[in-house]
Design a protein around this motif. Sequence first.
Motif, short mmCIF file in Angstrom:
data_model
loop_
_atom_site.label_atom_id
_atom_site.label_comp_id
_atom_site.label_asym_id
_atom_site.label_seq_id
_atom_site.Cartn_x
_atom_site.Cartn_y
_atom_site.Cartn_z
N UNK A 1 10.29 7.62 -10.86
CA UNK A 1 9.92 8.45 -12.00
C UNK A 1 10.84 9.68 -11.99
N UNK A 2 10.73 10.51 -13.00
CA UNK A 2 11.52 11.75 -13.01
C UNK A 2 11.19 12.59 -11.78
N UNK A 3 9.90 12.65 -11.42
CA UNK A 3 9.50 13.41 -10.23
C UNK A 3 10.10 12.82 -8.97
N UNK A 4 10.14 11.50 -8.89
CA UNK A 4 10.74 10.84 -7.74
C UNK A 4 12.23 11.10 -7.64
N UNK A 5 12.89 11.10 -8.78
CA UNK A 5 14.32 11.41 -8.81
C UNK A 5 14.56 12.86 -8.41
N UNK A 6 13.74 13.76 -8.93
CA UNK A 6 13.89 15.19 -8.63
C UNK A 6 13.63 15.49 -7.15
N UNK A 7 12.78 14.70 -6.50
CA UNK A 7 12.45 14.93 -5.09
C UNK A 7 13.68 14.77 -4.19
N UNK A 8 14.64 13.98 -4.63
CA UNK A 8 15.86 13.75 -3.84
C UNK A 8 16.55 15.07 -3.49
N UNK A 9 16.66 15.98 -4.44
CA UNK A 9 17.33 17.26 -4.20
C UNK A 9 16.62 18.05 -3.10
N UNK B 1 0.81 -1.22 0.00
CA UNK B 1 0.00 0.00 0.00
C UNK B 1 0.85 1.28 0.00
N UNK B 2 1.98 1.22 0.68
CA UNK B 2 2.89 2.36 0.72
C UNK B 2 3.39 2.67 -0.70
N UNK B 3 3.81 1.64 -1.42
CA UNK B 3 4.30 1.83 -2.79
C UNK B 3 3.18 2.27 -3.72
N UNK B 4 1.99 1.78 -3.47
CA UNK B 4 0.83 2.19 -4.29
C UNK B 4 0.58 3.69 -4.12
N UNK C 1 1.15 9.18 -6.33
CA UNK C 1 1.72 10.53 -6.24
C UNK C 1 2.66 10.83 -7.40
N UNK C 2 2.89 9.83 -8.26
CA UNK C 2 3.75 10.03 -9.43
C UNK C 2 5.24 9.97 -9.13
N UNK C 3 5.62 9.37 -7.99
CA UNK C 3 7.03 9.32 -7.60
C UNK C 3 7.72 8.03 -8.01
N UNK C 4 6.95 6.95 -8.13
CA UNK C 4 7.51 5.66 -8.55
C UNK C 4 6.56 5.01 -9.54
N UNK C 5 7.10 4.03 -10.25
CA UNK C 5 6.24 3.17 -11.07
C UNK C 5 6.65 1.73 -10.79
#
Length: 159
Positions: free
Chosen positions: A113-121, A85-88, A93-97
């Motif tokens: 996702x690109x958004x998930x990668x960008x969130x790291x910063x 459920x956490x991953x879902x 939220x568009x952070x992972x697929x």
Amino acid sequence: MTSSPAPSPEPAELPDTELLRLDHQVCFSLQAASRAFGGVYREALRDLGLTYPQYLAMMVLWEHGPLPVKTIGEQLHLDSGTLSPLLKRLESAGLVRRERSTQDERSVTVHLTDSGTDLRARALPVPRAILRATGMSVGEVLALQETLGRLTESLSRAV
């Protein structure tokens, strides 16, 4: 000249009635610290839109890249009933697929996702904020982590 405090008695030296006191329960101290950490993390993660467990999953993916759900669960010590459920939610939220393996339909790999990668910063300041909130030095935190690691191993062997 200041005198050093008297050493704490060993548990075997304490009567059972003393060992039963709430303030002698290491589990209670850990629970209280965990609740306090939860509050600090809630504040630190608010702008990222992540819960603490979601943040941990994102950290694993930022560190290792795409991973099978099973591996993420092993890294986080979470079972699939908690992790799925956490991953879902992270996917919504568009952070992972999540992608089912073509070789093994039972295996699902999680990709940022690109958004998930960008969130790291945006997450980079979080660990320093948490460190500041502890009021401890990096050395003290690392020593505590080592002690807690030994505690976890001992308790895991005891069950």
